[in-house]
Design an enzyme around this catalytic site. Sequence first.
Site, mmCIF file in Angstrom:
data_model
loop_
_atom_site.group_PDB
_atom_site.id
_atom_site.type_symbol
_atom_site.label_atom_id
_atom_site.label_comp_id
_atom_site.label_asym_id
_atom_site.label_seq_id
_atom_site.Cartn_x
_atom_site.Cartn_y
_atom_site.Cartn_z
ATOM 1 N N LYS A 157 0.829 -1.266 0.032
ATOM 2 C CA LYS A 157 -0.001 -0.212 -0.067
ATOM 3 C C LYS A 157 0.943 1.178 0.039
ATOM 4 O O LYS A 157 1.192 1.931 0.844
ATOM 5 C CB LYS A 157 -1.036 0.045 1.255
ATOM 6 C CG LYS A 157 -2.247 -1.059 0.784
ATOM 7 C CD LYS A 157 -3.205 -0.804 2.187
ATOM 8 C CE LYS A 157 -3.858 0.546 2.530
ATOM 9 N NZ LYS A 157 -5.106 0.792 1.364
HETATM 10 N N1 PMP Z 1 -7.720 -3.107 -2.863
HETATM 11 C C1 PMP Z 1 -6.861 -1.907 -2.774
HETATM 12 C C2 PMP Z 1 -6.129 -1.241 -3.697
HETATM 13 C C3 PMP Z 1 -7.010 -1.228 -1.500
HETATM 14 O O1 PMP Z 1 -6.626 0.018 -1.221
HETATM 15 C C4 PMP Z 1 -7.885 -1.650 -0.591
HETATM 16 C C5 PMP Z 1 -7.952 -1.140 0.808
HETATM 17 N N2 PMP Z 1 -6.812 -1.119 1.762
HETATM 18 C C6 PMP Z 1 -8.279 -3.154 -0.513
HETATM 19 C C7 PMP Z 1 -8.215 -3.760 -1.585
HETATM 20 C C8 PMP Z 1 -8.986 -3.624 0.455
HETATM 21 O O2 PMP Z 1 -8.189 -3.992 1.616
HETATM 22 P P1 PMP Z 1 -8.559 -4.168 2.829
HETATM 23 O O3 PMP Z 1 -9.968 -4.911 2.965
HETATM 24 O O4 PMP Z 1 -7.613 -4.684 3.906
HETATM 25 O O5 PMP Z 1 -8.930 -2.656 3.451
#
Ligand code: PMP
Length: 304
Positions: A157
């Site tokens: 991220k």
């Molecule tokens: N894909 C992307 C590109 C994201 O930014 C997120 C948000 N973190 C997710 C999927 C979903 O991940 P999570 O459930 O861990 O928030």
Amino acid sequence: MKETEFIWKNGKLIKWSDATTHVLTHALHYGTAVFEGIRAYKTEQGTAIFKAAEHYDRLLESAKLIYMNPPYSTKELIEATQLLLKENKLESGYIRPLFYFGYGEMGLNPSKNKVDCIIAAWPWGTYLGEEGLKNGIRCKISSWTRIDSSVVPPLAKSAANYLNSGLAKQEALRCGYEEAILLNSNGRIAEGPGENLFLIKDNTLYTPDISENALKGITSKTIIECAKHLNIPFEYKSIIRDELFIADELFFTGTAAEVTPIREIDGITIGNGSRGPLTEKLQSLFFDIVSGRKTLNASWLTYA
Ligand code: PMP
């Protein structure tokens, strides 16, 4: 954004308005930052951070993937978050940790620059709207391709990666949709700009795995655990665009988006055109878990 009183920075709480940075901060120029999005929910036992350790473990993995060495452990970061929520008197909200290469050398090698670490938290409601949670949203297949691991690490991220997500999101909004769906460089379904995607066909649940360049979603994992609890069969699967249009149900998962049904893609109605029955079951169990009404695993909630 609703301001709160304090932001945690490099080990100390400082005033929200004092949390500023120099214009020559490395990350501002080259996107050399990693972050997380975490939610805290109001429960009968107090404010609960959902899957805190999983989020901070992923943050440290994101740092490793961009050659960054932050000076904090998951345990220290959870304690900092508990303190931040308490001092801000937040009963629920969104938590945004960010590690960034700070002021120092310019140029493409930030290894001599200090890693600055902040955690902010503020009240935040639903990301795609209450109506979206109930009746589903309309999506566009993006003309932007999801980033590929031969270019930048999709499992991180990192701030830089979110130019890709942000362009897809803005394009979808400009075209009159609420959210985008990105294909990967092989033309398979990757995910939303900030969400993982799930498909239900003939009572089985499917989602693309990380080899399709999807982020390793923490909500996605929770939904797979919910499906197991509800005896809904689940498989990771490479998904082509056609399969979306003929799916029985589709939904997004994410910390911000929670569990949001998809009712239409590019003018084509998905399933019954509203929240499907299995989506509703999974969504309802998800909200029971995060708000402490049901427990599948006690370690998922960390009280502030
Ligand atoms: N894909 C992307 C590109 C994201 O930014 C997120 C948000 N973190 C997710 C999927 C979903 O991940 P999570 O459930 O861990 O928030």
